[in-house]
Enzyme design. Structure first.
Site, mmCIF file in Angstrom:
data_model
loop_
_atom_site.group_PDB
_atom_site.id
_atom_site.type_symbol
_atom_site.label_atom_id
_atom_site.label_comp_id
_atom_site.label_asym_id
_atom_site.label_seq_id
_atom_site.Cartn_x
_atom_site.Cartn_y
_atom_site.Cartn_z
ATOM 1 N N ARG A 58 1.801 3.197 -1.834
ATOM 2 C CA ARG A 58 0.753 4.222 -1.775
ATOM 3 C C ARG A 58 0.902 5.067 -3.037
ATOM 4 O O ARG A 58 1.820 4.906 -3.816
ATOM 5 C CB ARG A 58 0.781 5.046 -0.471
ATOM 6 C CG ARG A 58 2.078 5.257 0.218
ATOM 7 C CD ARG A 58 3.020 6.099 -0.569
ATOM 8 N NE ARG A 58 2.427 7.345 -1.018
ATOM 9 C CZ ARG A 58 2.903 8.101 -1.981
ATOM 10 N NH1 ARG A 58 3.988 7.720 -2.651
ATOM 11 N NH2 ARG A 58 2.324 9.226 -2.335
ATOM 12 N N GLY A 59 -0.063 6.019 -3.184
ATOM 13 C CA GLY A 59 -0.107 6.786 -4.426
ATOM 14 C C GLY A 59 -1.101 6.102 -5.357
ATOM 15 O O GLY A 59 -1.030 4.874 -5.565
ATOM 16 N N ALA A 60 -2.031 6.902 -5.906
ATOM 17 C CA ALA A 60 -3.168 6.310 -6.621
ATOM 18 C C ALA A 60 -2.769 5.323 -7.730
ATOM 19 O O ALA A 60 -3.242 4.178 -7.743
ATOM 20 C CB ALA A 60 -4.056 7.430 -7.164
ATOM 21 N N ARG A 92 -8.557 0.934 0.281
ATOM 22 C CA ARG A 92 -8.514 2.407 0.376
ATOM 23 C C ARG A 92 -9.604 2.979 -0.545
ATOM 24 O O ARG A 92 -9.667 2.616 -1.714
ATOM 25 C CB ARG A 92 -7.121 2.935 0.006
ATOM 26 C CG ARG A 92 -6.018 2.421 0.954
ATOM 27 C CD ARG A 92 -4.750 3.213 0.824
ATOM 28 N NE ARG A 92 -4.879 4.560 1.356
ATOM 29 C CZ ARG A 92 -3.960 5.518 1.171
ATOM 30 N NH1 ARG A 92 -2.875 5.252 0.458
ATOM 31 N NH2 ARG A 92 -4.136 6.721 1.682
ATOM 32 N N GLN A 195 4.867 12.263 3.309
ATOM 33 C CA GLN A 195 5.259 11.769 1.977
ATOM 34 C C GLN A 195 6.232 12.736 1.294
ATOM 35 O O GLN A 195 7.082 12.312 0.514
ATOM 36 C CB GLN A 195 4.022 11.589 1.082
ATOM 37 C CG GLN A 195 3.118 10.431 1.450
ATOM 38 C CD GLN A 195 1.995 10.857 2.360
ATOM 39 O OE1 GLN A 195 2.107 11.803 3.127
ATOM 40 N NE2 GLN A 195 0.883 10.145 2.301
ATOM 41 N N ASP A 236 -5.919 11.810 -6.677
ATOM 42 C CA ASP A 236 -6.433 10.467 -6.346
ATOM 43 C C ASP A 236 -7.724 10.166 -7.079
ATOM 44 O O ASP A 236 -8.046 9.007 -7.345
ATOM 45 C CB ASP A 236 -6.634 10.333 -4.843
ATOM 46 C CG ASP A 236 -5.287 10.139 -4.183
ATOM 47 O OD1 ASP A 236 -4.592 11.135 -3.979
ATOM 48 O OD2 ASP A 236 -4.915 8.982 -3.950
ATOM 49 N N ASN A 246 -7.074 15.098 -3.667
ATOM 50 C CA ASN A 246 -5.647 14.779 -3.536
ATOM 51 C C ASN A 246 -5.286 14.895 -2.055
ATOM 52 O O ASN A 246 -6.137 15.231 -1.212
ATOM 53 C CB ASN A 246 -4.798 15.715 -4.411
ATOM 54 C CG ASN A 246 -3.352 15.245 -4.491
ATOM 55 O OD1 ASN A 246 -3.096 14.070 -4.786
ATOM 56 N ND2 ASN A 246 -2.407 16.127 -4.233
ATOM 57 N N LYS A 247 -4.050 14.635 -1.741
ATOM 58 C CA LYS A 247 -3.593 14.604 -0.345
ATOM 59 C C LYS A 247 -4.048 15.833 0.435
ATOM 60 O O LYS A 247 -3.991 16.951 -0.058
ATOM 61 C CB LYS A 247 -2.056 14.499 -0.362
ATOM 62 C CG LYS A 247 -1.374 14.439 0.984
ATOM 63 C CD LYS A 247 -1.956 13.379 1.910
ATOM 64 C CE LYS A 247 -1.949 11.985 1.312
ATOM 65 N NZ LYS A 247 -2.777 11.048 2.125
HETATM 66 O O1 MRU Z 1 -2.139 8.602 0.986
HETATM 67 P P1 MRU Z 1 -1.293 8.510 -0.256
HETATM 68 O O2 MRU Z 1 0.171 8.648 -0.005
HETATM 69 O O3 MRU Z 1 -1.629 7.291 -1.078
HETATM 70 O O4 MRU Z 1 -1.748 9.773 -1.109
HETATM 71 C C1 MRU Z 1 -1.110 10.004 -2.343
HETATM 72 C C2 MRU Z 1 -1.512 11.266 -2.988
HETATM 73 O O5 MRU Z 1 -2.341 12.005 -2.508
HETATM 74 C C3 MRU Z 1 -0.921 11.530 -4.333
HETATM 75 O O6 MRU Z 1 -0.756 12.894 -4.547
HETATM 76 C C4 MRU Z 1 -1.849 10.951 -5.411
HETATM 77 O O7 MRU Z 1 -2.155 9.629 -5.148
HETATM 78 C C5 MRU Z 1 -1.250 11.055 -6.765
HETATM 79 S S1 MRU Z 1 0.087 9.934 -6.977
HETATM 80 C C6 MRU Z 1 0.642 10.052 -8.557
#
Ligand code: MRU
Length: 351
Positions: A58-60, A92, A195, A236, A246-247
């Site tokens: 996970r993470g963009a 996603r 996370q 994201d 973002n999250k």
């Molecule tokens: O749902 P996730 O864990 O994929 O969400 C991740 C985030 O919101 C991060 O802050 C974002 O992707 C930036 S990662 C460098």
């Protein structure tokens, strides 16, 4: 480190490994951290898509790199790249890096890009992975001088685990730590997927960076008491006007930072900037399963049959963002011209 790599992915704590001798993609299973460090092997694009959807990875930026390898696996198996792209795009919706990487993989390959033992798609996926880490290192360089001494709050995980390696928001923190800038990190636990508690705490602790875990509802109190001097998060998707998805919970932190007169920074590579999306209102927000809210791990917290909402992201309006730190420089308001100017300087794919 192989002879074609300009960086050492292991040293950068990359959660993604691809073996071009076997065509196997290994992903560090982020659902199990910190209790277990298990690598999951993907041999087909269907397995790669499932790993993205289920948040093994996970993470963009990490999602984008993983999708690129998924496309390479499909090419290696002689499967349709268009069909692989359709499958991966459906995993996603919010992180634009996913779509950026897939589009990059669909571009015509330049002649002569082959490397012994690798097909061109594998080499291109490798170059997207490499480029992602190099962008994180640049973000770290541009961002570290902006962090004031003292407490820096981060949300979710925008670290090595969320990228090809090193991290975006945590990349800035890593570089500031190396430069001995006197920071200590507060990590929000980040309900519901945790996370922050599971991944950011694990990653920073493993790297010897001073980190204190707090629950999401403690941030206002810590700011009021003067324990937090800045906030830095990843992204994201950043719309053309600077609105940033973002999250979930990030928007609330931006409001708190404004109320306490603290700088609020977003750190992201240009692959996260989506100039085709004019404002945050057009960013699709992923809704995830109710189970993530009603349960922690296998433990049920809420009554059976309760109604649940689980938007995984929120949008922070550009007006609450002090600066957006990218791999080619720092954008400040007005964001529309600033981001467009930075986007023009984005280096193309390595191949
Ligand atoms: O749902 P996730 O864990 O994929 O969400 C991740 C985030 O919101 C991060 O802050 C974002 O992707 C930036 S990662 C460098």
């Amino acid at each position: 480190m192989s002879s074609i790599d300009v960086i050492d992915f292991d040293e950068m704590l990359s959660p993604i490994r691809y073996d071009h001798a076997t065509g196997v993609l290994s992903l560090l299973d982020q659902r199990l951290l910190p209790a277990e460090e298990i690598w999951i092997e993907c041999r087909t694009v269907v397995e790669v898509a499932a790993a993205i959807k289920d948040m093994v990875v996970r993470g963009a930026p990490a999602i984008g790199v993983t999708a690129a390898y998924g496309m390479a696996i499909a090419a290696r198996r002689g499967e349709s790249l268009e069909e692989a792209a359709t499958l991966l795009r459906a995993t996603r919706p919010t992180a634009v890096n996913l779509f950026w990487a897939i589009d990059m993989m669909l571009k015509p390959q330049r002649q002569g890009g082959a490397f012994p033992g690798m097909i061109p798609e594998e080499l291109r996926a490798r170059s997207i992975h490499t480029m992602d880490v190099l962008m994180c290192l640049k973000i770290g360089e541009f961002g570290a001088p902006l962090l004031p001494q003292g407490g820096v709050l981060t949300h979710c995980n925008a670290g090595a685990l969320a990228t090809g390696g090193y991290g975006t928001a945590l990349g800035v923190i890593r570089t500031a730590h190396k430069q001995k800038r006197g920071i200590h990190v507060f990590a929000d636990e980040t309900r519901p997927f945790l996370q922050g508690a599971r991944l950011t705490a694990w990653e920073l602790h493993k790297s010897g960076i001073d980190v204190t875990l707090i629950t999401d509802n403690m941030a206002a109190h810590m700011m009021q008491r003067g324990e937090i001097q800045s906030v830095i998060v990843g992204a994201d998707r950043i719309a053309a006007n600077g609105d940033t998805a973002n999250k979930i919970g990030t928007y609330g932190l931006a409001l708190l930072a404004r109320a306490h007169d603290l700088p609020f920074y977003v750190a992201a590579p240009l692959s996260t900037v989506d100039l085709a999306t004019p404002t945050g209102r057009q960013i699709p927000i992923e809704e995830r399963s109710a189970r993530e809210v009603t349960h922690v791990g296998d433990k049920q917290l809420a009554p059976d049959g309760i109604k649940v909402r689980n938007p995984a992201f929120d949008v922070t309006p550009a007006g609450l963002i002090t600066a957006i730190i990218t791999n080619v420089g720092v954008a400040r308001a007005p964001y529309e011209p600033a981001l467009a100017a930075l986007a023009r300087t984005m280096p193309g794919p390595l191949l």
